[in-house]
Write an enzyme that holds these catalytic residues in place. Sequence first.
Site, PDB file in Angstrom:
ATOM      1  N   SER A 123       0.868  -1.158   0.105  1.00 14.77           N
ATOM      2  CA  SER A 123      -0.013  -0.073  -0.036  1.00 14.77           C
ATOM      3  C   SER A 123       0.894   1.032  -0.038  1.00 14.77           C
ATOM      4  O   SER A 123       1.985   1.226   0.334  1.00 14.77           O
ATOM      5  CB  SER A 123      -1.137   0.035   1.292  1.00 14.77           C
ATOM      6  OG  SER A 123      -0.105   0.176   2.378  1.00 14.77           O
TER       7      SER A 123
ATOM      8  N   HIS B 234      -2.842   7.362  -3.892  1.00 17.68           N
ATOM      9  CA  HIS B 234      -3.015   6.276  -3.164  1.00 17.68           C
ATOM     10  C   HIS B 234      -2.955   5.020  -3.977  1.00 17.68           C
ATOM     11  O   HIS B 234      -3.546   5.088  -4.976  1.00 17.68           O
ATOM     12  CB  HIS B 234      -4.226   6.326  -1.889  1.00 17.68           C
ATOM     13  CG  HIS B 234      -4.558   4.819  -1.576  1.00 17.68           C
ATOM     14  ND1 HIS B 234      -5.544   4.113  -2.166  1.00 17.68           N
ATOM     15  CD2 HIS B 234      -3.979   3.927  -0.578  1.00 17.68           C
ATOM     16  CE1 HIS B 234      -5.804   3.005  -1.318  1.00 17.68           C
ATOM     17  NE2 HIS B 234      -4.751   3.096  -0.492  1.00 17.68           N
TER      18      HIS B 234
ATOM     19  N   ASN C 216      -2.965   0.187  -3.529  1.00 19.74           N
ATOM     20  CA  ASN C 216      -2.990  -0.911  -2.777  1.00 19.74           C
ATOM     21  C   ASN C 216      -3.425  -2.106  -3.350  1.00 19.74           C
ATOM     22  O   ASN C 216      -4.201  -1.993  -4.264  1.00 19.74           O
ATOM     23  CB  ASN C 216      -4.186  -0.623  -1.528  1.00 19.74           C
ATOM     24  CG  ASN C 216      -4.359  -1.733  -0.795  1.00 19.74           C
ATOM     25  OD1 ASN C 216      -5.022  -2.657  -1.084  1.00 19.74           O
ATOM     26  ND2 ASN C 216      -3.748  -1.742   0.557  1.00 19.74           N
ATOM     27  N   TYR C 217      -2.487  -2.982  -3.451  1.00 19.64           N
ATOM     28  CA  TYR C 217      -2.851  -4.374  -4.073  1.00 19.64           C
ATOM     29  C   TYR C 217      -2.608  -5.304  -3.012  1.00 19.64           C
ATOM     30  O   TYR C 217      -1.355  -5.468  -2.412  1.00 19.64           O
ATOM     31  CB  TYR C 217      -1.928  -4.520  -5.403  1.00 19.64           C
ATOM     32  CG  TYR C 217      -2.200  -3.455  -6.215  1.00 19.64           C
ATOM     33  CD1 TYR C 217      -3.162  -3.407  -7.061  1.00 19.64           C
ATOM     34  CD2 TYR C 217      -1.378  -2.116  -6.251  1.00 19.64           C
ATOM     35  CE1 TYR C 217      -3.604  -2.478  -7.816  1.00 19.64           C
ATOM     36  CE2 TYR C 217      -1.514  -1.367  -7.090  1.00 19.64           C
ATOM     37  CZ  TYR C 217      -2.632  -1.297  -7.972  1.00 19.64           C
ATOM     38  OH  TYR C 217      -2.875  -0.237  -8.807  1.00 19.64           O
TER      39      TYR C 217
END
Lengths: 480, 480
Positions: free
Chosen positions: A270, A284, A286-287
Amino acid sequence: MQALRVVRRLPSSASFASVRRSASAHHSAMSLAPLSSSITSSASRSLSPWHGSETNRAVSSAATSSKSDSNHQEQQGNQRKEGPDYARLLVRGLAIGISGLTAFVAADRVLHPAAPLVVPGPAKSTETSGGKVVVAQEPAARFMAPPLTEDLEHKIAAALRDAAGDPDKLANVDMKLRMEDMVMRAQLAICRAMEDADGQATFKVDRWLRKEGGGGVSCVLTDGAVFEKAGVNVSVVHGILPAAAVREMRSRGKDLPADTSMPFFATGISCVMHPHNPMAPTVHFNYRYFEVTDPRTQQRQGWFGGGCDLTPSYLFEEDAKHFHATYKQVCDKHDPAFYPHFKKWCDDYFNITHRGERRGVGGIFFDDLDDRPRDKLFAFASDCAFAFEEAYLPIIMRRRNLPFTEEQKRWQQLRRGRYVEFNLVHDRGTKFGLATPGARIESILMSLPLTARWEYCHEPAPGSVEEELLAVLRSPKNWV
Amino acid sequence: MQALRVVRRLPSSASFASVRRSASAHHSAMSLAPLSSSITSSASRSLSPWHGSETNRAVSSAATSSKSDSNHQEQQGNQRKEGPDYARLLVRGLAIGISGLTAFVAADRVLHPAAPLVVPGPAKSTETSGGKVVVAQEPAARFMAPPLTEDLEHKIAAALRDAAGDPDKLANVDMKLRMEDMVMRAQLAICRAMEDADGQATFKVDRWLRKEGGGGVSCVLTDGAVFEKAGVNVSVVHGILPAAAVREMRSRGKDLPADTSMPFFATGISCVMHPHNPMAPTVHFNYRYFEVTDPRTQQRQGWFGGGCDLTPSYLFEEDAKHFHATYKQVCDKHDPAFYPHFKKWCDDYFNITHRGERRGVGGIFFDDLDDRPRDKLFAFASDCAFAFEEAYLPIIMRRRNLPFTEEQKRWQQLRRGRYVEFNLVHDRGTKFGLATPGARIESILMSLPLTARWEYCHEPAPGSVEEELLAVLRSPKNWV
């Protein structure tokens, strides 16, 4: 939780930054950066952890305030004039790298709570410990810190070799390993690119272990030339998911057993970047990959989630269009249905419901993806992660030095307040993290801006650009 | 929700403040304040709402930014020199007051969404509208804005007269009315005392109505000489409590019917004061009365909640002791068991669990109080509310002008970040408010500081006073 502090001693002077920028068209070239003159100006501190008795001194230097950091930069500046030449530094850099690997392994074994480690820059070596190859080639060139899984790269290489040419086998190469490798590589690439965009500050690297299982690597840059605060966090955690959490997942449509706890595994990356300049948007992404194992059948189920969204204080349509177009391109490569679906999901998710405003101009968001072979979904998540530079870098580069007024800075600070509201009140990941025993709070809350502001009943002037932004946040647009 | 904006045009010049301070030993004297020279310097704006066509201009003047407010102050300063004499102003003040009452009533009737009303200062009158007495004597001297309940004071007076000398009857005088009257009076007293402590800024008054039932009066002071942000909010709301909320109350031990929604009524006052000076602590209090009616039996149940807590960035033991001693004295008057119980409850409630830190040095906290006659509990809540000045004023007076460094200001800002975390992540009232449709978000979130800060992995220096504060927050002390 035990924290293993890893201090990357990278140079932060402007002169070095310009050297780096000139050489940074390729990130492989960029990864040679730490071998510049300024790193050795603090060589005694950088090297100290590898010489037992110096450890504590290095710990406290890692904990110094930004004030002493700037002192440190001044010292670097003074010493640079009389510093050693580049070739000598290259040799010294290699030595640091080689020592570093051994220290990592030792530190991993003893779990010394805050032992500071210099992450070497471009070390090219296959370092051994007690006759055994500990980490495959170029660990520090590939990652910001050693991965959580020991021998990660060997393990992946072996599995991929074994599956070569067999799609079924390939699809079943342990996704936990592949995901860890991917997020660690993405972390490095993005940290290097953002250091380059900043031109001054570098990421502070904390490698931490979680008592309950797993750990992570948190990279945070504070008070740079471009970024007020930027963080890229990788976590690789496992443990037992309580029955209540399993129930919550069942309610989201997962085919899971009722009323039982389940072993779980989660890996994710993230990132949040908050620039100083109010014209430059916050971003931003996130994975994450989540896997549970049915305790009765030992069958595993895994799914992917993630996304990337842009939060401007001042809206440049050009930026929003570029950002969305980049991710649309990535999505379309995998499934033309992805972008429209995930774009809307993003608008729906990043919704500050109590304000009736979206957090920003969106991007993509997806969760619970498990409707196709895992390696396909992995490839999609991976492409998304590595598209970040293309999506954000041009935007930050053209906005980072725009002129702005104090009033515009104040508006940015008010928008930062909204960002805090979303993250603390609505974001599922943050709420889950804060409620999780043993969670590393500083890594969860590194998404918060350095500063934020709340003014009672603030309303932008009618017809102002601030009001125009609000209109878009209240009623999201299609950008591509 | 429809908002009815009430602009109290009080002077904010230092010279007037000093006049007020010299005359403010009694708040009755203080309430004469608005009749000073400066109020009439903007007389055309102040008077305009009472003269139809000027209304809109006054609305936009009420919505001006702090920048134009300061312009306004400058104008006042300029005009004061040639301003009219005090006696003439007194007469004009009375006229504003009388007009004001009529306008309030009219505005209440039409629910004009943002009609600005000047709350008259010390109007001494029994104003009538269409031959009917609209509000009893001195409404503006008793409250910051007209109460939500029309004819509140008449209704209370009649009920109390009726119950005179009969304890049973007295205990049953409609608690909704008594509570509304109490919180409105407390709001006025506290706003006046805090304006006096500030010496420069005054509270902006918003009276708002809630579509779903009821409304409130929010008073907010921003960027004063002493206070960065201070808010005192009264709300008087009613409606239907969903079955899920009733279930939650049952789970807290309330004897309520299962699986049914219930009519409810709630009145409360809440207050947060954030001073500029890092040596001066933030303070918060809240007192509330909640009542539900069983839809089958029409039986009513009511309970009280509240408390007051102190949040220093720098710990002065003397302050913590004085604060606790004040509330212990109030508690002991009602029940010696109260203070130890409510002190611990406060430490338990204001717990930033994800940090393992209390928000501050505590105070008292209580909820669901219904174990004795309602008028006894009302007297307790009322005594607590009116003890605020005694508890906080000496502290703010001795800390407001202490010297401080930039580093200390930064530490205060970090502690403000923690305050935001508690309020947005843990505070039940805030969470309930943000999840309530039609809630007035600005009134709920006025508890947030003007500015806050988050630094990654910040730790105070070992042995520092900042670390000493953290030790107390991690392990609460007994102060009396």
